[in-house]
Design a protein around this motif. Structure first.
Motif, mmCIF file in Angstrom:
data_model
loop_
_atom_site.group_PDB
_atom_site.id
_atom_site.type_symbol
_atom_site.label_atom_id
_atom_site.label_comp_id
_atom_site.label_asym_id
_atom_site.label_seq_id
_atom_site.Cartn_x
_atom_site.Cartn_y
_atom_site.Cartn_z
ATOM 1 N N VAL A 195 24.090 43.353 43.651
ATOM 2 C CA VAL A 195 23.578 42.322 42.605
ATOM 3 C C VAL A 195 24.382 41.089 42.444
ATOM 4 N N LEU A 196 25.702 41.219 42.399
ATOM 5 C CA LEU A 196 26.709 40.091 42.456
ATOM 6 C C LEU A 196 26.690 39.440 43.845
ATOM 7 N N ASP A 197 26.643 40.215 44.939
ATOM 8 C CA ASP A 197 26.764 39.653 46.183
ATOM 9 C C ASP A 197 25.391 38.806 46.572
ATOM 10 N N ALA A 198 24.284 39.259 46.123
ATOM 11 C CA ALA A 198 22.909 38.574 46.170
ATOM 12 C C ALA A 198 23.061 37.137 45.507
ATOM 13 N N LEU A 199 23.681 37.241 44.161
ATOM 14 C CA LEU A 199 23.900 35.895 43.464
ATOM 15 C C LEU A 199 24.789 35.029 43.952
ATOM 16 N N ALA A 200 25.930 35.697 44.307
ATOM 17 C CA ALA A 200 27.093 34.631 44.856
ATOM 18 C C ALA A 200 26.435 33.976 46.252
ATOM 19 N N GLY A 207 34.682 37.537 40.502
ATOM 20 C CA GLY A 207 35.436 38.847 39.892
ATOM 21 C C GLY A 207 35.162 39.966 40.358
ATOM 22 N N LYS A 208 35.907 41.170 40.095
ATOM 23 C CA LYS A 208 35.474 42.504 40.225
ATOM 24 C C LYS A 208 34.073 42.913 39.886
ATOM 25 N N SER A 209 33.778 42.450 38.573
ATOM 26 C CA SER A 209 32.526 42.919 38.202
ATOM 27 C C SER A 209 31.728 41.602 37.466
ATOM 28 N N SER A 210 32.263 40.592 37.948
ATOM 29 C CA SER A 210 31.500 39.283 37.416
ATOM 30 C C SER A 210 31.445 38.051 38.519
ATOM 31 N N LEU A 211 30.476 37.250 38.192
ATOM 32 C CA LEU A 211 30.381 36.262 38.949
ATOM 33 C C LEU A 211 30.224 34.813 37.913
ATOM 34 N N GLU A 212 31.256 33.783 38.381
ATOM 35 C CA GLU A 212 30.905 32.759 37.557
ATOM 36 C C GLU A 212 30.254 31.420 38.367
ATOM 37 N N VAL A 213 29.401 30.742 38.015
ATOM 38 C CA VAL A 213 28.690 29.595 38.796
ATOM 39 C C VAL A 213 28.920 28.267 38.302
ATOM 40 N N PHE A 258 27.746 35.896 34.995
ATOM 41 C CA PHE A 258 26.965 37.127 35.138
ATOM 42 C C PHE A 258 28.066 38.378 35.230
ATOM 43 N N ASN A 259 28.014 39.467 34.289
ATOM 44 C CA ASN A 259 28.491 40.428 34.096
ATOM 45 C C ASN A 259 27.897 41.537 34.655
ATOM 46 N N ALA A 260 28.218 42.441 35.691
ATOM 47 C CA ALA A 260 27.454 43.581 35.875
ATOM 48 C C ALA A 260 28.261 44.983 35.784
ATOM 49 N N SER A 261 27.482 45.626 35.219
ATOM 50 C CA SER A 261 27.812 47.248 35.006
ATOM 51 C C SER A 261 26.712 48.133 35.421
ATOM 52 N N GLU A 262 27.450 49.336 35.874
ATOM 53 C CA GLU A 262 26.480 50.439 36.240
ATOM 54 C C GLU A 262 25.854 50.939 35.076
ATOM 55 N N SER A 263 24.451 51.145 35.065
ATOM 56 C CA SER A 263 23.685 51.780 34.132
ATOM 57 C C SER A 263 23.016 53.078 34.605
ATOM 58 N N GLY A 264 22.443 53.761 33.933
ATOM 59 C CA GLY A 264 21.823 55.046 34.456
ATOM 60 C C GLY A 264 20.842 54.769 35.554
ATOM 61 N N SER A 272 23.415 47.012 34.884
ATOM 62 C CA SER A 272 22.937 46.111 33.505
ATOM 63 C C SER A 272 23.515 44.809 33.742
ATOM 64 N N ILE A 273 23.098 43.599 33.516
ATOM 65 C CA ILE A 273 23.648 42.318 33.640
ATOM 66 C C ILE A 273 23.706 41.478 32.619
ATOM 67 N N GLU A 274 24.758 41.061 32.035
ATOM 68 C CA GLU A 274 24.817 40.268 30.973
ATOM 69 C C GLU A 274 24.963 38.731 31.362
ATOM 70 N N VAL A 275 23.978 37.827 31.012
ATOM 71 C CA VAL A 275 24.017 36.580 31.546
ATOM 72 C C VAL A 275 24.263 35.623 30.498
#
Length: 143
Positions: free
Chosen positions: A23-28, A41-47, A75-81, A85-88
């Motif tokens: 997800v982060l790769d695609a957004l970046a 960042g490790k689990s985030s992206l700032e644009v 964008f903060n991404a974390s694994e979900s079931g 899960s992405i907090e924007v």
């Protein structure tokens, strides 16, 4: 009277079936191809998009000014079931000003611009993000 808080900000939560790094790769990739400043960042992206200096120079009443509206998306991404899960968080980076900064249609223009970039980002990861509020028409004066 004086403020540095965003004039407009939006917070959303999205999900994706893809793993967080995908997800982060695609957004970046999507945002860096347009020349935006992208910080990973490790689990985030700032644009960061636009230019505060150009926006302040040209103003909200010109097409050049509106094209350079200073905004940021995180964008903060974390694994979900079931994937990610992405907090924007999307907000303007207009910065220091006297007053609310809401005159001359500024808030409406920032709102529209943030909706454009959020909808673009959602599309990049395969989500449909309808605009929930009516999008105001751009200011009529073009210099």
């Amino acid at each position: 009277m004086f403020s540095t808080k965003p004039i407009v900000e939006k917070k959303e939560q999205w999900t994706s079936a893809q793993p967080p790094q995908a997800v982060l790769d695609a957004l970046a990739t999507a945002f860096s191809t347009h020349g935006e400043e992208v910080r990973r960042g490790k689990s985030s992206l700032e644009v960061h998009i636009g230019s505060n200096a150009l926006y302040r120079t040209w103003g909200n009443m010109t097409a050049e000014g509106r094209a350079n509206m200073p905004v940021a998306l995180t964008f903060n991404a974390s694994e979900s079931g079931t994937g990610t899960s992405i907090e924007v968080h999307a907000f303007d980076t207009f910065g220091f000003r006297i007053g609310s900064g809401k005159s001359f249609g500024v808030a409406e223009s920032f709102n529209r611009r943030l909706d454009e970039f959020l909808s673009y980002a959602a599309g990049v990861i395969g989500r449909d993000r309808p605009i929930t509020e009516p999008a105001p028409a751009p200011p009529r004066i073009n210099i």
